[in-house]
Design a protein around this motif. Structure first.
Motif, PDB file in Angstrom:
ATOM      1  N   GLY A   4     -14.430  -5.557 -31.130  1.00  0.00           N
ATOM      2  CA  GLY A   4     -14.354  -6.527 -32.204  1.00  0.00           C
ATOM      3  C   GLY A   4     -15.102  -7.791 -31.823  1.00  0.00           C
ATOM      4  N   TYR A   5     -15.499  -8.554 -32.830  1.00  0.00           N
ATOM      5  CA  TYR A   5     -16.204  -9.806 -32.599  1.00  0.00           C
ATOM      6  C   TYR A   5     -15.728 -10.848 -33.593  1.00  0.00           C
ATOM      7  CZ  TYR A   5     -19.441  -6.926 -29.893  1.00  0.00           C
ATOM      8  OH  TYR A   5     -19.979  -6.070 -28.978  1.00  0.00           O
ATOM      9  N   PHE A   6     -15.717 -12.087 -33.139  1.00  0.00           N
ATOM     10  CA  PHE A   6     -15.410 -13.211 -34.011  1.00  0.00           C
ATOM     11  C   PHE A   6     -16.719 -13.931 -34.316  1.00  0.00           C
ATOM     12  CE2 PHE A   6     -14.081 -17.373 -35.327  1.00  0.00           C
ATOM     13  CZ  PHE A   6     -12.876 -17.167 -35.977  1.00  0.00           C
ATOM     14  N   ILE A   7     -17.035 -14.070 -35.594  1.00  0.00           N
ATOM     15  CA  ILE A   7     -18.314 -14.663 -36.005  1.00  0.00           C
ATOM     16  C   ILE A   7     -18.076 -16.124 -36.381  1.00  0.00           C
ATOM     17  CG2 ILE A   7     -20.351 -14.394 -37.446  1.00  0.00           C
ATOM     18  CD1 ILE A   7     -19.513 -11.854 -35.841  1.00  0.00           C
ATOM     19  N   THR A   8     -18.665 -17.029 -35.620  1.00  0.00           N
ATOM     20  CA  THR A   8     -18.573 -18.450 -35.944  1.00  0.00           C
ATOM     21  C   THR A   8     -19.973 -18.994 -36.201  1.00  0.00           C
ATOM     22  OG1 THR A   8     -17.533 -20.557 -35.283  1.00  0.00           O
ATOM     23  CG2 THR A   8     -18.771 -19.371 -33.586  1.00  0.00           C
ATOM     24  N   GLY A   9     -20.048 -20.263 -36.587  1.00  0.00           N
ATOM     25  CA  GLY A   9     -21.345 -20.859 -36.896  1.00  0.00           C
ATOM     26  C   GLY A   9     -21.466 -22.260 -36.356  1.00  0.00           C
ATOM     27  N   THR A  10     -22.684 -22.759 -36.362  1.00  0.00           N
ATOM     28  CA  THR A  10     -22.932 -24.121 -35.895  1.00  0.00           C
ATOM     29  C   THR A  10     -22.533 -25.152 -36.949  1.00  0.00           C
ATOM     30  OG1 THR A  10     -25.230 -23.757 -36.597  1.00  0.00           O
ATOM     31  CG2 THR A  10     -24.745 -23.576 -34.238  1.00  0.00           C
ATOM     32  N   ASP A  11     -22.188 -24.694 -38.149  1.00  0.00           N
ATOM     33  CA  ASP A  11     -21.776 -25.584 -39.240  1.00  0.00           C
ATOM     34  C   ASP A  11     -21.320 -24.691 -40.387  1.00  0.00           C
ATOM     35  OD1 ASP A  11     -21.310 -27.834 -40.745  1.00  0.00           O
ATOM     36  OD2 ASP A  11     -23.356 -28.605 -40.659  1.00  0.00           O
ATOM     37  N   THR A  12     -20.973 -25.301 -41.500  1.00  0.00           N
ATOM     38  CA  THR A  12     -20.714 -24.518 -42.695  1.00  0.00           C
ATOM     39  C   THR A  12     -22.043 -24.170 -43.372  1.00  0.00           C
ATOM     40  OG1 THR A  12     -19.351 -24.424 -44.703  1.00  0.00           O
ATOM     41  CG2 THR A  12     -20.520 -26.487 -44.278  1.00  0.00           C
ATOM     42  N   SER A  13     -22.056 -23.123 -44.142  1.00  0.00           N
ATOM     43  CA  SER A  13     -23.259 -22.693 -44.883  1.00  0.00           C
ATOM     44  C   SER A  13     -24.461 -22.450 -43.976  1.00  0.00           C
ATOM     45  CB  SER A  13     -23.616 -23.740 -45.962  1.00  0.00           C
ATOM     46  OG  SER A  13     -22.565 -23.885 -46.887  1.00  0.00           O
ATOM     47  N   VAL A  14     -24.213 -21.767 -42.860  1.00  0.00           N
ATOM     48  CA  VAL A  14     -25.312 -21.442 -41.947  1.00  0.00           C
ATOM     49  C   VAL A  14     -25.711 -19.970 -42.032  1.00  0.00           C
ATOM     50  CG1 VAL A  14     -24.722 -23.275 -40.324  1.00  0.00           C
ATOM     51  CG2 VAL A  14     -23.761 -20.981 -39.997  1.00  0.00           C
ATOM     52  N   GLY A  15     -24.990 -19.187 -42.838  1.00  0.00           N
ATOM     53  CA  GLY A  15     -25.323 -17.784 -42.969  1.00  0.00           C
ATOM     54  C   GLY A  15     -24.379 -16.850 -42.232  1.00  0.00           C
ATOM     55  N   LYS A  16     -23.143 -17.301 -41.981  1.00  0.00           N
ATOM     56  CA  LYS A  16     -22.188 -16.455 -41.258  1.00  0.00           C
ATOM     57  C   LYS A  16     -21.917 -15.148 -41.996  1.00  0.00           C
ATOM     58  CE  LYS A  16     -18.725 -19.315 -40.965  1.00  0.00           C
ATOM     59  NZ  LYS A  16     -19.322 -20.459 -41.672  1.00  0.00           N
ATOM     60  N   THR A  17     -21.749 -15.227 -43.307  1.00  0.00           N
ATOM     61  CA  THR A  17     -21.428 -14.012 -44.054  1.00  0.00           C
ATOM     62  C   THR A  17     -22.611 -13.046 -44.056  1.00  0.00           C
ATOM     63  OG1 THR A  17     -19.870 -15.195 -45.468  1.00  0.00           O
ATOM     64  CG2 THR A  17     -20.673 -13.087 -46.275  1.00  0.00           C
ATOM     65  N   TRP A  18     -23.807 -13.544 -44.264  1.00  0.00           N
ATOM     66  CA  TRP A  18     -24.991 -12.672 -44.222  1.00  0.00           C
ATOM     67  C   TRP A  18     -25.084 -11.995 -42.859  1.00  0.00           C
ATOM     68  CZ3 TRP A  18     -29.969 -14.697 -47.074  1.00  0.00           C
ATOM     69  CH2 TRP A  18     -29.664 -14.869 -48.444  1.00  0.00           C
ATOM     70  N   ALA A  19     -24.850 -12.771 -41.795  1.00  0.00           N
ATOM     71  CA  ALA A  19     -24.906 -12.192 -40.451  1.00  0.00           C
ATOM     72  C   ALA A  19     -23.794 -11.171 -40.250  1.00  0.00           C
ATOM     73  CB  ALA A  19     -24.804 -13.302 -39.404  1.00  0.00           C
ATOM     74  N   THR A  20     -22.614 -11.457 -40.775  1.00  0.00           N
ATOM     75  CA  THR A  20     -21.488 -10.526 -40.641  1.00  0.00           C
ATOM     76  C   THR A  20     -21.781  -9.203 -41.332  1.00  0.00           C
ATOM     77  OG1 THR A  20     -19.881 -12.349 -40.494  1.00  0.00           O
ATOM     78  CG2 THR A  20     -19.034 -10.196 -41.128  1.00  0.00           C
ATOM     79  N   ILE A  21     -22.304  -9.278 -42.560  1.00  0.00           N
ATOM     80  CA  ILE A  21     -22.622  -8.042 -43.287  1.00  0.00           C
ATOM     81  C   ILE A  21     -23.758  -7.292 -42.591  1.00  0.00           C
ATOM     82  CG2 ILE A  21     -23.310  -7.042 -45.489  1.00  0.00           C
ATOM     83  CD1 ILE A  21     -20.532  -8.409 -45.421  1.00  0.00           C
ATOM     84  N   ALA A  22     -24.751  -8.025 -42.086  1.00  0.00           N
ATOM     85  CA  ALA A  22     -25.843  -7.378 -41.348  1.00  0.00           C
ATOM     86  C   ALA A  22     -25.296  -6.652 -40.122  1.00  0.00           C
ATOM     87  CB  ALA A  22     -26.890  -8.406 -40.943  1.00  0.00           C
ATOM     88  N   LEU A  23     -24.340  -7.256 -39.434  1.00  0.00           N
ATOM     89  CA  LEU A  23     -23.717  -6.611 -38.277  1.00  0.00           C
ATOM     90  C   LEU A  23     -22.935  -5.367 -38.706  1.00  0.00           C
ATOM     91  CD1 LEU A  23     -22.508  -9.777 -36.356  1.00  0.00           C
ATOM     92  CD2 LEU A  23     -24.038  -8.037 -35.407  1.00  0.00           C
ATOM     93  N   MET A  24     -22.238  -5.456 -39.837  1.00  0.00           N
ATOM     94  CA  MET A  24     -21.514  -4.286 -40.336  1.00  0.00           C
ATOM     95  C   MET A  24     -22.474  -3.131 -40.599  1.00  0.00           C
ATOM     96  SD  MET A  24     -18.710  -6.101 -42.891  1.00  0.00           S
ATOM     97  CE  MET A  24     -17.605  -4.681 -43.068  1.00  0.00           C
ATOM     98  N   ARG A  25     -23.608  -3.438 -41.229  1.00  0.00           N
ATOM     99  CA  ARG A  25     -24.612  -2.409 -41.500  1.00  0.00           C
ATOM    100  C   ARG A  25     -25.202  -1.867 -40.188  1.00  0.00           C
ATOM    101  NH1 ARG A  25     -26.831  -2.939 -46.904  1.00  0.00           N
ATOM    102  NH2 ARG A  25     -25.075  -3.593 -48.210  1.00  0.00           N
ATOM    103  N   TYR A  26     -25.405  -2.745 -39.225  1.00  0.00           N
ATOM    104  CA  TYR A  26     -25.953  -2.348 -37.925  1.00  0.00           C
ATOM    105  C   TYR A  26     -25.033  -1.346 -37.227  1.00  0.00           C
ATOM    106  CZ  TYR A  26     -27.092  -2.717 -32.952  1.00  0.00           C
ATOM    107  OH  TYR A  26     -27.389  -2.428 -31.624  1.00  0.00           O
ATOM    108  N   PHE A  27     -23.740  -1.668 -37.173  1.00  0.00           N
ATOM    109  CA  PHE A  27     -22.808  -0.776 -36.487  1.00  0.00           C
ATOM    110  C   PHE A  27     -22.632   0.538 -37.244  1.00  0.00           C
ATOM    111  CE2 PHE A  27     -21.184  -4.872 -34.610  1.00  0.00           C
ATOM    112  CZ  PHE A  27     -21.607  -4.589 -33.317  1.00  0.00           C
TER     113      PHE A  27
END
Length: 224
Positions: A4-27
């Motif tokens: 499992g991984y916890f996805i955080t960001g350097t701020d709000t609205s940095v693309g955390k959700t896009w990165a999370t979904i991309a990771l889901m597709r990757y795995f």
């Protein structure tokens, strides 16, 4: 759950959700079953009499199996403000999130948990995203929005994660601005500043192409 991984960001609205979904597709491409979680969300909309969050719905949609929404997003707030303000009448309780997390982690090989805001964003009167990540005991992936100020934000976030005692599995460069000057130089500077691997560079795109994003990722599961 194998990982499992916890996805955080350097701020709000940095693309955390896009990165999370991309990771889901990757795995998924690796043949893993995947579920996701966004425990705390503000700015939710009323749908059929209940509050729903757009990002949490996207995470639900991209899971390998059907998961009830309430497990994915146990705290959904309507006001588009910090959760500790939006949830004053229904504050986040870490034990509730941990219980839902424990239920979800039995369902798939990989569980990704997306935070809210940045690493030190408060989620109730006394606790913040860092406390949530520690409670879930997951290695952290940082999403860095590559824009003016990103080097400082990335280094501060990484240092704070390290001081929290939570392992950092790596970081993702999210290109959020078209035509940014010195894009490659900014990414390289961050890469040499953080003692944590660059897991991928997601190029600027006005519309999300998660399958294309996933092709730019590389995560070594054996190291976490």
């Amino acid at each position: 759950m194998k990982q499992g991984y916890f996805i955080t960001g350097t701020d709000t609205s940095v693309g955390k959700t896009w990165a999370t979904i991309a990771l889901m597709r990757y795995f998924k491409r690796l043949g893993k079953s995947v579920v996701g979680m966004k425990p705390v969300a503000s700015g939710c909309l009323m749908q059929n009499g209940v509050l729903r969050n757009e990002d949490a719905l996207l995470i639900q949609e991209n899971a390998s199996l059907s998961v009830e929404y309430e497990l994915i997003n146990p705290y959904a707030y309507e006001a588009p403000v910090s959760p500790h303000i939006a949830g004053a009448d229904n504050p986040v309780r870490l034990h509730k999130i941990v219980a839902d997390f424990d239920t979800l982690k039995k369902k798939a090989d990989i569980l990704l948990v997306e935070g809210a805001g940045g690493w030190m964003s408060p989620i109730n009167a006394t606790e913040d995203i860092a406390d949530l990540a520690k409670a879930l005991a997951l290695p952290v992936i940082i999403v860095v929005a590559i824009r003016l100020g990103c080097i400082n934000h990335a280094r501060l976030t990484y240092q704070s994660i390290r001081s929290s005692g939570v392992p950092c599995a790596g970081w993702i460069a999210m290109c959020t601005e078209p035509g940014l000057l010195s894009l490659d130089e900014n990414i390289q500077t961050i890469a040499t500043s953080l003692d944590s691997p660059l897991l991928g560079v997601l190029p600027y795109s006005a519309q999300a192409d998660f399958d294309a994003f996933s092709l730019n990722l590389s995560v070594d599961l054996s190291k976490n």
